[in-house]
Design an enzyme around this catalytic site. Structure first.
Site, short mmCIF file in Angstrom:
data_model
loop_
_atom_site.label_atom_id
_atom_site.label_comp_id
_atom_site.label_asym_id
_atom_site.label_seq_id
_atom_site.Cartn_x
_atom_site.Cartn_y
_atom_site.Cartn_z
N ARG A 39 0.80 -1.22 0.00
CA ARG A 39 0.00 0.00 0.00
C ARG A 39 0.84 1.27 0.00
NH1 ARG A 39 -4.48 0.13 4.44
NH2 ARG A 39 -2.65 -0.19 5.75
N SER A 152 -3.09 -19.25 10.63
CA SER A 152 -2.68 -18.97 12.00
C SER A 152 -2.94 -20.19 12.86
CB SER A 152 -3.45 -17.78 12.56
OG SER A 152 -3.15 -17.61 13.95
N TYR A 165 -11.04 -13.77 14.64
CA TYR A 165 -9.75 -13.92 13.95
C TYR A 165 -9.46 -15.41 13.75
CZ TYR A 165 -4.73 -13.81 13.07
OH TYR A 165 -3.48 -14.00 12.52
N LYS A 169 -9.27 -17.39 10.17
CA LYS A 169 -8.12 -18.19 9.74
C LYS A 169 -8.51 -19.64 9.45
CE LYS A 169 -4.89 -15.08 9.63
NZ LYS A 169 -4.36 -14.66 8.30
N ALA A 202 4.10 -5.92 15.04
CA ALA A 202 2.72 -5.80 15.51
C ALA A 202 2.45 -6.75 16.68
CB ALA A 202 1.76 -6.09 14.37
#
Length: 286
Positions: A39, A152, A165, A169, A202
């Site tokens: 991005r 994940s 989440y 995944k 992160a």
């Protein structure tokens, strides 16, 4: 080194840092032509220059995981330049950037917000599916390819929060198997790397030490993962060394969770857990 990657065209999404950038570096070192779907191109220009100065063949294409209108132009740009895509690494995942409601709103089933649920499912499942949908026809035309999705460990081990989440995944794992089943006859393989706790910027920002220690208690290979650990698995799936492997979800987690539920407590009781035993910690060099 994977000699068979030389000259292959690879597209990696969301790869300006962390696991994705580690995969870019390794692909470039093995001779692949690598397109980074990112991005903020300006932030990666210097890194790309360094990779190319070292003999790489790395390029940037614009990709915003929050804007579906950027997906087709990204794929079209690679096809216009190279005529094919041999490897797709769907690295984008996690939460929509810049909006803490998506992160803070993904808790337990009763506590999660509808906005967070929709956002995390879209950002993981829908984005991975859409980029794959755009690339698969080109792989079919060119006789095959390898798609590697970023899953994940959370998909297999529910927690007290991050309900959706983990659900997202698991959706990526199912999508992986669906692509493998539906397009294997065209020579397309699809596999999924499922990272355990990995030391990305992160992850380290949001995870307190107490949580890290609790995680390590249940990890036989007592350490956190490095981005390179996940990138190594991605490259294996991208290469012909895994040519008869498809539809698989590989946990890359130091063995986290392979022991019984009381494994961590048993390790503590025996004095073998580095978290509680300084002498044992020294054996690990930590």
């Amino acid at each position: 080194m994977y000699d068979d990657l030389k000259g292959k065209v690879a597209l990696v999404t969301a790869c300006s840092r962390g696991i994705g950038f580690s995969a870019v570096k390794k692909l470039a070192a093995d001779g692949a032509v690598v397109y980074m779907g990112i991005r903020n191109p300006a932030k990666s220009e210097k890194a790309v220059e360094e990779l190319n100065a070292a003999g790489g063949n790395v390029h940037i294409v614009y990709f915003d995981g929050d804007d579906f209108s950027t997906f087709a132009p990204m794929v079209d740009s690679v096809i216009q330049q190279e005529g094919r895509i041999d490897i797709l690494i769907n690295n984008l995942g996690g939460y929509i950037s810049g909006d803490m409601e998506y992160i803070n709103g993904d808790k337990s089933v009763l506590e999660s917000t509808a906005k967070a649920i929709d956002g995390v499912l879209t950002h993981n499942i829908t984005v991975t599916a859409e980029v794959s949908r755009l690339v698969i026809p080109h792989m079919m035309k060119n006789g095959g390819g390898s798609i590697v999705n970023n899953g994940s460990l959370t998909a297999f081990h529910p927690q007290t929060n991050q309900t959706y989440y983990g659900m997202a995944k698991m959706g990526v794992v199912f999508l992986t198997k669906a692509i493998a089943a539906q397009y294997g006859r065209y020579g397309i393989r699809c596999n999924c790397v499922c990272p355990g706790f990995t030391k990305t910027a992160a992850a380290m920002k949001y995870m307190p030490k107490e949580s890290i220690d609790a995680w390590l208690k249940h990890t036989p290979l007592y350490r956190l993962g490095e981005p390179e650990d996940q990138a190594n698995a991605m490259l294996f799936f991208a290469s012909e060394q895994s040519s008869w492997i498809t539809g698989q979800a590989l946990e890359v987690s130091g063995g986290h969770g392979v022991g019984c539920p009381c494994y961590g407590d048993e390790m503590v009781d025996m004095g073998l857990n580095p978290v509680t035993n300084p002498d044992f910690t020294a054996m690990f060099g930590r």
